[in-house]
Design an enzyme around this catalytic site. Structure first.
Site, PDB file in Angstrom:
ATOM      1  N   GLU A   1      39.896  37.770  38.223  1.00 21.62           N
ATOM      2  CA  GLU A   1      40.029  39.112  38.782  1.00 21.62           C
ATOM      3  C   GLU A   1      41.453  39.562  38.533  1.00 21.62           C
ATOM      4  O   GLU A   1      42.338  38.744  38.300  1.00 21.62           O
ATOM      5  CB  GLU A   1      39.769  39.067  40.287  1.00 21.62           C
ATOM      6  CG  GLU A   1      40.983  38.638  41.135  1.00 21.62           C
ATOM      7  CD  GLU A   1      41.403  37.178  40.977  1.00 21.62           C
ATOM      8  OE1 GLU A   1      40.602  36.383  40.424  1.00 21.62           O
ATOM      9  OE2 GLU A   1      42.530  36.837  41.381  1.00 21.62           O
TER      10      GLU A   1
ATOM     11  N   SER B   1      59.193  39.165  41.864  1.00 19.92           N
ATOM     12  CA  SER B   1      58.020  38.485  41.302  1.00 19.92           C
ATOM     13  C   SER B   1      57.554  39.056  39.965  1.00 19.92           C
ATOM     14  O   SER B   1      56.900  38.358  39.188  1.00 19.92           O
ATOM     15  CB  SER B   1      56.870  38.517  42.310  1.00 19.92           C
ATOM     16  OG  SER B   1      56.611  39.853  42.708  1.00 19.92           O
TER      17      SER B   1
ATOM     18  N   LYS C   1      52.720  35.357  37.580  1.00 16.90           N
ATOM     19  CA  LYS C   1      51.311  34.981  37.439  1.00 16.90           C
ATOM     20  C   LYS C   1      51.071  33.955  36.331  1.00 16.90           C
ATOM     21  O   LYS C   1      50.150  33.148  36.401  1.00 16.90           O
ATOM     22  CB  LYS C   1      50.461  36.228  37.184  1.00 16.90           C
ATOM     23  CG  LYS C   1      50.409  37.204  38.352  1.00 16.90           C
ATOM     24  CD  LYS C   1      49.683  36.614  39.549  1.00 16.90           C
ATOM     25  CE  LYS C   1      49.474  37.644  40.658  1.00 16.90           C
ATOM     26  NZ  LYS C   1      48.920  37.031  41.891  1.00 16.90           N
TER      27      LYS C   1
END
Lengths: 269, 396
Positions: B116, B381, B94
């Protein structure tokens, strides 16, 4: 001239300001929704918005989110809302549907347009469909005498205002605040400037909505605008009164708004 | 197989998917964002600042790691490489996107970031870049997700972000996005919305993909160096789809590389497999596959992995599915948990529950004789520190 355009132009020709209430279809229950529309007509509202409840209403604040959730929990569907609309429209009120695009896509845009036209609906507002995405649905509606109502926001630049209002039908919906419905009161001076700015580019009547919470703001807004739209405040009136007393409470509230914006008429029978 | 759309043919579309289904109030902001983004990506100083932050602040390039013990455990003979996005600063891919968007926000003169978060990884990444850029930061998070990812809530608060619980709807990622959009509608003139996945209105799916494309660009060069060939298959989990788009992007033009997106099959309580089981619809500004009921109302999603617990998916994935360029499959909560434990025990790596879905597909392949040819590249990830409580609850 389209049905909705005729309704708002007739009003303007009489020198009256429009008071457009918003009711969520199926809130607090379907039968009461119909009584609320009737109460609004008795209060002299020629145009009424009927909300199509959606699970994820991103342009709405807490009041209309809650009314939508309650309507859905009570079993309201797009089909059900169109049936309610057909009944409500029989009385001659100019009914404008307001909702979000996904249930309409799911039904099929053409089928929805047919159903809306058959129900006698006068217009459609989809706050999640800006100009860029509106071409297909607008075309389908216009062929069926259902007006596509454009929204103009406080953030909309002048060039874009011109494009959006170029082929507007019915009224142009001015979003009075930068935000969602029912969460902040618009400032009268800012809205006046906004109405004036948009008015330079269109002859269509201008109706102001989002955050108009009662008679005094409605009166301030209509100093320049041709009408006001009231939604969240009505949900609160209905919530407080409960289903049985809601029609009377709504009638009283809308009478006061009418008195405030069309004061020369005196009290209505 | 139809050629997939790598760039939208008309503004914001991947095939028929995407678009800009947002309130008019946001449209000027989106138009300005697109212009600023195009300018930034053509500006060498922007690109070099981003590259140096990815290197010095986040620790890129992340390595690829050959999971030899897992290979032996699964059998079949294919060599398995993990792209170690879990080694990034803040623990997941991210940060790649948050760093890029924070620089973009600064370029546009915005002083406040809103975002969010589902699993909390995007929230932590955004709180982190906000702290570094000395920007105000508000993170919306579903109340249920705040319970199951408490460590990340604490991290965001330590980093100076305001974390706002969202009690509406299913109290998960979908509802957090609704509130973040509503916040953005009200403050669009001063605030940049850091969308965390390849979802939302145009230009977000493109921006997030491009900032995540570093994953695939690195991995492609790394596997070529290690193996002298491209992988036969690339596997990634798909919620909104940002880690998958990030790694798929570098291989889209290589037809011999199979691209597999793994969705959350959930449990008897429901699932989040929008591509496998949904139908096209509009949520959060874009047309894409969507879990919805017969009336077009959005259905609640479910997954043990909060980052996958979302009824929608990025529009480019919808196009890749329809074109046949990528395949989308699902594994359930139990299979993901089993893969989580496998990686802990056999490789000494605690994966995020989201990434565990991608790993679980390896077991499925092994069971059907699909692990014989390789090499196979799996996007790991994120890391699983945030999931310890959830996993402990399931074990108890």
């Amino acid at each position: 001239m389209m049905k909705l355009t005729r309704a708002v132009e007739d009003l303007r020709a009489k020198g009256r300001k429009g008071v457009v209430p918003f009711f969520t279809a199926g809130y607090p229950d379907p039968a009461t929704t119909l009584r609320l529309v009737a109460a609004a007509q008795q209060a002299g509202c020629e145009v009424v918005e009927l909300g199509l409840p959606f699970s994820d209403p991103i342009a709405d604040g807490p009041a209309i989110q809650a009314s939508s959730q309650k309507a859905l929990a009570g079993g309201m569907t797009l089909n059900g809302a169109l049936e309610l609309a057909a009944e409500a429209a029989r009385s001659g009120v100019a009914l404008v549907l307001m909702g979000y695009v996904n249930p309409l896509l799911h039904m099929g845009m053409e089928r929805f347009a047919d159903r809306a036209a058959t129900a006698g609906v006068a217009g459609l507002i989809l706050p999640d469909v800006p100009r860029e995405e509106s071409r297909e649905i607008r075309g389908l509606l216009v062929q069926r005498d259902v007006a596509w109502v454009d929204l103009v926001a406080r953030t909309t630049p002048l060039e874009r205002v011109k494009v959006i209002t170029a082929d507007a039908e019915g009224f142009v919906y001015l979003v009075s605040v930068t935000g969602v419905t029912g969460t902040q009161a618009p400032r009268a001076d800012e809205v006046e400037e906004f109405v004036e700015r948009v008015g330079c580019h269109t002859a269509r009547p201008l109706y102001v909505g989002f955050g108009v919470d009662g008679p005094s703001l409605a009166r301030a807004m209509t100093r320049r605008a041709d009408g006001v739209i009231i939604g969240s405040a009505l949900v609160e009136v209905i919530e407080r009164a409960g289903p049985a007393a809601a029609p009377v409470a709504v009638r009283t509230f809308l009478d006061e708004v009418q008195q405030a914006v069309n004061p020369t008429e005196g009290s209505r029978p | 197989m139809r050629a997939p759309e790598s760039n939208p043919p008309r503004p914001g579309r991947f095939g028929v998917y995407g678009g800009q289904y947002v309130p008019e109030t946001l449209m000027p902001g989106l138009i300005a964002l697109e212009a600023a983004y195009r300018e930034a990506m053509a500006d060498p100083s922007f690109l070099s600042e981003l590259a140096s932050l990815l290197k010095d602040f986040s620790g890129r390039p992340t390595p690829i790691y050959r999971a030899v013990n897992l290979e032996a455990e699964l059998g079949g003979g294919a060599r398995i490489y993990l792209k170690r996005e879990d080694l990034n600063h803040t623990g997941a891919h991210k940060i790649n996107n948050s760093l890029g968007q924070a620089l973009l926000a600064r370029r546009m003169g915005k002083r406040r970031l809103v975002a969010e978060t589902g699993a909390g990884q995007h929230g932590v990444a955004t709180a982190t870049v906000a702290a570094r850029a000395r920007m105000e930061c508000t993170i919306y998070m579903g109340a249920l997700d705040m319970e199951r990812q408490r460590a990340n809530v604490l991290r965001m608060r330590l980093l100076g972000a305001e974390v706002v619980p969202v009690h509406a709807g299913s109290r998960t990622l979908k509802d957090a996005i609704n509130e973040a959009i509503r916040d953005w509608v009200a403050k669009v003139e001063t605030t940049h919305y850091v969308m965390g996945s390849t979802v939302g209105p145009h230009p977000y799916p493109t921006i997030v993909r491009d900032f995540q494309a570093v994953i695939g660009n690195e991995a492609r060069a790394q596997i070529l160096a290690a193996e002298g060939r491209l992988p036969s298959m690339v596997i990634a989990c798909v919620g909104g789809g940002s880690n998958a788009m990030g790694i798929f992007n570098a291989f889209l033009a290589d037809p011999d590389v199979a691209l597999v997106g793994v969705e959350a099959g959930g449990s008897a309580a429901g699932h989040s497999a929008s591509l496998s089981a949904g139908a096209p619809g509009v949520l959060h500004g874009a047309l894409s596959y969507l879990l919805q009921d017969g009336d077009g109302q959005v259905s609640p999603a479910h997954s043990i992995a909060p980052g996958l617990d979302y009824p929608g998916v990025g529009p480019q994935h919808s196009d890749l599915k329809d074109s046949g360029r990528a395949t989308y499959v699902q594994v359930d909560d139990d299979e993901a948990l089993a893969a989580f434990h496998d990686l802990c025990r056999f490789e000494g790596i605690i994966p995020a529950l989201e990434s565990s879905h991608a790993l679980a597909w390896l077991r499925k392949l092994a069971n059907t004789g699909g692990l014989t040819s390789g090499p196979i590249l799996v996007n790991l990830s994120g890391r699983g520190d945030k999931d310890l409580e959830s996993v402990q609850e399931v074990l108890a």
